[in-house]
Each structure stands twice: as C-alpha cells, then as structure tokens.
Design a protein around this motif. Sequence first.
Motif, short mmCIF file in Angstrom:
data_model
loop_
_atom_site.label_atom_id
_atom_site.label_comp_id
_atom_site.label_asym_id
_atom_site.label_seq_id
_atom_site.Cartn_x
_atom_site.Cartn_y
_atom_site.Cartn_z
N VAL A 24 20.04 -26.85 -36.67
CA VAL A 24 18.74 -26.58 -37.12
C VAL A 24 18.67 -25.00 -36.92
CG1 VAL A 24 16.30 -26.46 -36.53
CG2 VAL A 24 17.50 -28.64 -36.38
N THR A 25 19.21 -24.55 -35.84
CA THR A 25 19.30 -23.00 -35.70
C THR A 25 20.10 -22.26 -36.86
OG1 THR A 25 19.18 -23.46 -33.33
CG2 THR A 25 19.72 -21.12 -33.87
N ASN A 28 18.10 -22.27 -39.95
CA ASN A 28 16.95 -21.27 -39.93
C ASN A 28 17.67 -20.06 -40.22
OD1 ASN A 28 14.32 -22.27 -39.43
ND2 ASN A 28 15.33 -23.28 -37.96
N GLU A 29 18.89 -19.55 -39.75
CA GLU A 29 19.34 -18.27 -39.69
C GLU A 29 19.95 -18.07 -41.07
OE1 GLU A 29 21.41 -18.37 -34.98
OE2 GLU A 29 22.61 -17.89 -36.78
N VAL A 31 18.83 -19.56 -43.89
CA VAL A 31 17.53 -19.43 -44.64
C VAL A 31 17.01 -17.92 -44.53
CG1 VAL A 31 15.33 -20.05 -44.96
CG2 VAL A 31 16.98 -21.62 -44.81
N SER A 32 16.95 -17.44 -43.34
CA SER A 32 16.42 -15.99 -43.03
C SER A 32 17.47 -14.98 -43.68
CB SER A 32 16.40 -15.63 -41.62
OG SER A 32 15.73 -16.47 -40.93
N ARG A 37 12.12 -18.99 -46.42
CA ARG A 37 11.73 -19.69 -45.32
C ARG A 37 12.15 -21.12 -45.37
NH1 ARG A 37 7.40 -17.91 -42.01
NH2 ARG A 37 7.07 -15.35 -42.34
N LEU A 38 12.04 -21.94 -44.33
CA LEU A 38 12.36 -23.52 -44.58
C LEU A 38 11.59 -24.13 -45.67
CD1 LEU A 38 13.66 -25.17 -41.33
CD2 LEU A 38 14.97 -24.85 -43.38
N LYS A 39 10.48 -23.57 -45.63
CA LYS A 39 9.52 -24.29 -46.79
C LYS A 39 9.78 -24.16 -48.08
CE LYS A 39 5.67 -21.06 -46.98
NZ LYS A 39 5.40 -19.74 -46.58
N LYS A 80 14.07 -33.20 -37.51
CA LYS A 80 13.63 -31.58 -37.21
C LYS A 80 13.30 -30.64 -38.00
CE LYS A 80 15.51 -32.37 -32.85
NZ LYS A 80 14.23 -32.65 -31.80
N LEU A 81 13.87 -30.86 -39.43
CA LEU A 81 13.79 -29.77 -40.49
C LEU A 81 12.52 -30.34 -41.37
CD1 LEU A 81 17.55 -29.26 -41.64
CD2 LEU A 81 16.35 -27.70 -40.15
#
Length: 298
Positions: A24-25, A28-29, A31-32, A37-39, A80-81
């Motif tokens: 998950v971390t 997120n990295e 995607v950044s 963003r995850l959305k 989680k996501l």
Amino acid sequence: VIVGEAKKKTKAEIGPEGVVARIVTAANEAVSAAGLRLKNVTAVGIGAPSPASPETGIVFNAPNMAGWIDVPLGEMLGQKLALPVVVDNDVNLGTLGEFVLGAGKGCSNMVGVFVGTGVGGGLILDGQLVRGARYAAGEVGHTVIVPDGPLCGCGKRGCVEAFASRTAIEREVRAALAEGRPSVLADLMRDDNDRLTSGTIKQALDQNDALMTEVMAQVQYYLGLLAGNLVNIIDPEMIVFGGGVIEALGDGFLEPIRAIARPCFLSQRDVDRIRIVPATLGDHAVVLGAAVLARTQG
Ligand SMILES: [Zn+2]
C-alpha cells in the motif's frame, strides 16, 4: 506507459498483513510519483511468486514468501486500497507483458522463458494466457530433462532449472573453482562480495574465460533442448527468453540455443516461422503484464 514508479523490498518474513501494508505504501508512492492520487486509479494488478487465482485473488503456495499458503492477497489489498485488485502468478504476468507490449506483440502463440535465480515460464495460446486446471501451468523450468540429474530448487532432480538457472551456473562455477580450475571468476567473484551476478557472468564471457564459456555452453544446450520440446508441444510463433541472465548476455547468447533447438523440431516445415528472441521489457515485464491484466479484468 509507466507514469510513476516505486520500489520496496518485500520482507516476506513480516507476514501477509505487513507485506500488504508495504505494498500500500509503495502504491501510494508510485501514484504520487505520477502526480496522481489513488482515487485516479481504476484497478490494480499484482504478481505473486506462486500459483494464484485471478478470480479469487488467492495466492496458493509461495515458498519464497516465507511459505505463504492460501493467502487472500487480492481481498486484503483491495480492502486497503478500496480498488479492484487482480492477482496472478508473476511469471504469467511477465509473459503477458511481453506478449501485449514487448517482444511478442502481434503473435497469437508464444512461450515466455525467464532465466534468473530459477527458470520460470508462461504460455500464451490463441492470444490467451494459459493458467491450467490448478493455476500451475507454464512451469517449463521444471521439465525434467535428465533423470537423477542435479537437485533442483523444487526438490526434484534434473529439471531444466537445475541446469540453466543462475543458481545452477553458480553451483557449477563454485565446484570447478573448488577443484582448482583456473578462471578469472575467482577474482571477479571476490571483487563482488563472493557473488556470481549476471553482470559477472557477462564480464567473464567477454574475457573469453574458458570455465565460464564451458558452463554457459551447457546452459545453452539445455535451454535449446527445452525450446525444441516447447516447439513440439505448442508450435508457438515465438519463444521469448527473458530474465536477468538473458538480459545481461543479449541476443548473441540465444544463437546457440536456436541452433540446438531447430533440429529438435519434429516438423521441419517453415522453421523460420518460429522465432526465438530476447525479451524487450526487462524488469518492467511483470508490472506491465499486471497493468494489462488489471485493465482487462479489474
Ligand atoms: Zn524443479
């Protein structure tokens, strides 16, 4: 297209919950890194070093993941996501990646053979990834090619992997060095913390080291026999060889493999229609295959 990337060690020893948190971390990295963003993400694809079901997201049996058995990775990660997650075997995804976006573009029937620590494989028949009755298809590296041959990582003897993986290459090299065989490998490995990497193999071959050349000729022989057998079973348009060892050595390394494979073809008609080629996606084959799967099934 890869728009963002992040890498993390798996740390399988911390268990499934911990590994999922690390994924998950990393997600997120990545995607950044893409400025998103995850959305903005529609679906997630993930490869596991295990037979795995894309339908249920279950990872069945992963000895290299500290012995995961029946871990519902898709469901855990999906929660989680808050996204649809599709799971598959990592080598299947590497094969799918090469098929859709890499060397196999335009083929209908293709076999992927990945030579690294082990020898993995994946099958594409009529444009579809073949998973088999138990999601265990495509394990071409565990074709027994010499009964009672050297011990394989799988516990059996004489598999292709026991002759042609980097692990097998290292075993042969160390045995020869222990017998006092002269070779530049003694120095090269000492300079690399006593490891035999794909890069070291290439260096030794470039220096025309007799031991390395001999060991790699054996690797080419067994991979050539494997390719010949694969052609007789599947008659693919293409066999794509990838993985660290092949990547380091390039297309020239495949020429003897082609020369050994061709006489094994039962049908000698139109032999040029069967191409044996290097993979083109390198390290990205699996993630790109995961993206392809997520796009089609996520
Ligand atoms: Zn095996």
